[in-house]
Design a protein around this motif. Structure first.
Motif, PDB file in Angstrom:
ATOM      1  N   VAL A  22       0.840  -1.197   0.000  1.00 45.81           N
ATOM      2  CA  VAL A  22       0.000   0.000   0.000  1.00 45.81           C
ATOM      3  C   VAL A  22       0.874   1.245   0.000  1.00 45.81           C
ATOM      4  O   VAL A  22       0.625   2.205  -0.767  1.00 45.81           O
ATOM      5  CB  VAL A  22      -0.950   0.001   1.218  1.00 45.81           C
ATOM      6  N   CYS A  23       1.916   1.256   0.844  1.00 42.25           N
ATOM      7  CA  CYS A  23       2.823   2.416   0.913  1.00 42.25           C
ATOM      8  C   CYS A  23       3.515   2.655  -0.424  1.00 42.25           C
ATOM      9  O   CYS A  23       3.585   3.795  -0.915  1.00 42.25           O
ATOM     10  CB  CYS A  23       3.874   2.194   2.001  1.00 42.25           C
ATOM     11  N   PHE A  28       4.117   5.776  -5.396  1.00 42.99           N
ATOM     12  CA  PHE A  28       4.361   5.762  -6.838  1.00 42.99           C
ATOM     13  C   PHE A  28       3.255   6.490  -7.608  1.00 42.99           C
ATOM     14  O   PHE A  28       3.535   7.240  -8.555  1.00 42.99           O
ATOM     15  CB  PHE A  28       4.468   4.313  -7.325  1.00 42.99           C
ATOM     16  N   PHE A  29       1.984   6.301  -7.194  1.00 44.03           N
ATOM     17  CA  PHE A  29       0.865   6.835  -7.970  1.00 44.03           C
ATOM     18  C   PHE A  29       0.279   8.135  -7.413  1.00 44.03           C
ATOM     19  O   PHE A  29      -0.329   8.897  -8.161  1.00 44.03           O
ATOM     20  CB  PHE A  29      -0.261   5.799  -8.050  1.00 44.03           C
ATOM     21  N   ILE A  91      -5.361  16.757  -6.782  1.00 42.94           N
ATOM     22  CA  ILE A  91      -4.628  15.606  -7.284  1.00 42.94           C
ATOM     23  C   ILE A  91      -5.459  15.005  -8.411  1.00 42.94           C
ATOM     24  O   ILE A  91      -6.689  14.872  -8.273  1.00 42.94           O
ATOM     25  CB  ILE A  91      -4.357  14.561  -6.173  1.00 42.94           C
ATOM     26  N   PRO A  92      -4.851  14.735  -9.552  1.00 40.51           N
ATOM     27  CA  PRO A  92      -5.627  14.234 -10.697  1.00 40.51           C
ATOM     28  C   PRO A  92      -6.410  12.968 -10.343  1.00 40.51           C
ATOM     29  O   PRO A  92      -5.887  12.060  -9.692  1.00 40.51           O
ATOM     30  CB  PRO A  92      -4.550  13.946 -11.747  1.00 40.51           C
ATOM     31  N   LYS A  93      -7.662  12.956 -10.786  1.00 43.98           N
ATOM     32  CA  LYS A  93      -8.505  11.782 -10.503  1.00 43.98           C
ATOM     33  C   LYS A  93      -7.919  10.518 -11.133  1.00 43.98           C
ATOM     34  O   LYS A  93      -8.070   9.418 -10.595  1.00 43.98           O
ATOM     35  CB  LYS A  93      -9.917  12.013 -11.021  1.00 43.98           C
ATOM     36  N   THR A  94      -7.253  10.707 -12.274  1.00 45.83           N
ATOM     37  CA  THR A  94      -6.661   9.537 -12.928  1.00 45.83           C
ATOM     38  C   THR A  94      -5.596   8.884 -12.044  1.00 45.83           C
ATOM     39  O   THR A  94      -5.409   7.665 -12.084  1.00 45.83           O
ATOM     40  CB  THR A  94      -6.036   9.944 -14.272  1.00 45.83           C
ATOM     41  N   ASN A  98      -5.719   5.091 -11.054  1.00 47.72           N
ATOM     42  CA  ASN A  98      -4.569   4.220 -11.324  1.00 47.72           C
ATOM     43  C   ASN A  98      -4.091   3.525 -10.048  1.00 47.72           C
ATOM     44  O   ASN A  98      -3.726   2.337 -10.064  1.00 47.72           O
ATOM     45  CB  ASN A  98      -3.422   5.022 -11.938  1.00 47.72           C
ATOM     46  N   PHE A  99      -4.088   4.280  -8.931  1.00 44.93           N
ATOM     47  CA  PHE A  99      -3.712   3.709  -7.637  1.00 44.93           C
ATOM     48  C   PHE A  99      -4.672   2.585  -7.254  1.00 44.93           C
ATOM     49  O   PHE A  99      -4.252   1.494  -6.832  1.00 44.93           O
ATOM     50  CB  PHE A  99      -3.710   4.802  -6.569  1.00 44.93           C
TER      51      PHE A  99
END
Length: 447
Positions: A22-23, A28-29, A91-94, A98-99
């Motif tokens: 999770v971290c 990363f995303f 923060i972009p919804k994408t 993606n996360f």
């Protein structure tokens, strides 16, 4: 005792790996912020607790595992959306989508792989087994035995039927099962509610609780005696289990252990660091002997550990068998004070830090008392399903001090079992606060 057949270290390790995933994916995303990642971890832990995603057992179906982690990741994504919306940061919804997708794929695949790996591991190595017997023979229990015999990936080792019928595949009567379970170290007992009377079920349940064996029930339309039951399916066979105690949930157990560590470290640093030398000096001035008194007690899973106290008596040979009584000549003057104020128990915070005790739990009894009452009081051994405590519900409810008769022990055990079966962090905090009040008030039974 190795509950469920797994090492006690495996589950916490797996949960730690989940959190690392999770971290990493959040980093990363989504964000490089330590605060944001900390909130995401908190969301994950809270959801894990509410959804019980870690209630996965050897008989759980893969589709349920996928369903649990899908729910977990969807709700986590919603919480992350809400968190950034409330904080006012863009923060972009994408990125969040993606996360969510990456987390769903990675953690679900990891968990399914792990589940299948353990199944293969059991088949190849023949280890990680749970030894079972079935009490009561009928069509349903024969199907259950067939499931055990034909599904080696689940790791169940079926050892035989017990019933009072005259059948060739029965290895003994219901009464014979008691010795067999003990002598062959059986882990789980499956009981047919159709073949046994309520009295026989009651006796078998009490036997299993007394000897810390798991008992489950092969369900039918017969009314069971009053118990909280949980329903699972082994293939198509319905199985009823006595509902688990709260601290069998690894997340709740982790919460309690974290609280124990934080609380015990605080007490050791801020109180015992200066109080130990003071009490040690007073003990040494009054009488010869060690500052600390060490005594073996039974702890969780009936394991022995050395329980620490400040020495409050003159050295004597009866301390392991005879509790202190009112006006006991063995108790020193400083001993009377530290016993009345419960200061003699403070070294047990080291037991808590070592993981042998908890701040709150059933008080560890003298070994002689445990040996005397474990077969005399029904469900006595349930109190050993959790770590013993420095203080407990029984003590704050007026049942502390000398055990003068059977009713004293019975009442104490009743409160202990209520605590074990109804644990919550709020209950622990209430017991701690009441203990502090009692320390300043003093207690008549503290002698």
């Amino acid at each position: 005792m190795n509950k469920g057949g797994y090492s006690k270290y495996i589950r916490p390790l797996l949960y730690g790996i989940d959190l690392l995933m999770v971290c990493f994916l959040a980093y990363f995303f989504l964000t490089k912020s330590v605060l944001d990642i900390s909130f995401i971890i908190l969301f994950w832990l809270v959801l894990s607790f509410l959804i019980s995603i870690y209630a996965i057992y050897r008989f759980t179906k893969i589709v349920k595992i996928i369903s649990l982690f899908f729910r977990q990741t969807v709700l986590l994504a919603l919480l992350v959306f809400t968190y950034y919306y409330i904080s006012g940061r863009f923060i972009p919804k994408t990125n969040i989508i993606n996360f969510f997708v990456a987390l769903l794929i990675v953690i679900t695949s990891w968990r399914v792989f792990l589940f299948v790996f353990f199944q293969r591991y059991r088949i190849i190595t023949g280890s990680n087994n749970v030894y079972v017997v079935i009490v009561g023979l009928n069509h349903s229990t024969r199907k259950l035995a067939s499931f055990f015999d034909n599904s080696p990936e689940y790791g169940y080792q079926f050892k035989g039927f017990f019933d009072n019928q005259d059948e060739s595949d029965i290895i003994g009567t219901i009464e014979d099962s008691y010795n067999f379970i003990i002598e062959n170290k059986i882990d789980e007992v499956y009981c047919s509610t159709k073949e046994l009377t309520n009295e026989q079920i009651k006796e078998l349940t009490e036997f299993c609780e007394r000897n810390m064996k798991v008992i489950k029930f092969v369900a039918d339309d017969k009314e069971l005696f009053s118990k909280n039951l949980e329903l699972d399916y082994y293939n198509l066979t319905p199985i009823l289990s006595l509902s688990k105690i709260p601290l069998d949930d690894p997340i709740k157990d982790l919460i309690k252990r974290t609280f124990d560590i934080v609380f015990s470290v605080s007490v050791i640093i801020f109180l015992l660091s200066w109080l130990i030398p003071v009490i040690a000096l007073l003990i040494k001035i009054e009488s010869r002997g060690p500052v600390f008194f060490k005594q073996y007690r039974y702890g969780a899973d009936f394991n022995l550990f050395l329980c620490y106290k400040f020495r409050s008596m003159t050295a004597n040979k009866e301390s392991d068998k005879v509790q202190a009584s009112k006006n006991d000549a063995r108790v020193t003057r400083i001993g009377k004070f530290i016993r009345r104020t419960s200061l003699d128990e403070l070294p047990q915070f080291f037991n808590v830090l070592y993981g042998e005790m908890s701040v709150v739990g059933p008080r560890p009894l003298l070994m002689s008392h445990t040996d005397d009452y474990k077969d005399k009081i029904n469900k006595f051994m349930v109190r050993h399903n959790v770590k013993p405590g420095i203080t407990g519900l029984a003590q704050t409810s007026g049942y502390r001090g000398n055990i003068a008769n059977d009713s004293d022990m019975l009442n104490r055990v009743r409160y202990d079992i209520f605590y074990v079966e109804n644990w919550s962090l709020i209950l622990d905090i209430n017991i701690i606060l009441q203990t502090i009040v009692n320390i300043f008030k003093g207690e008549d039974k503290a002698y």
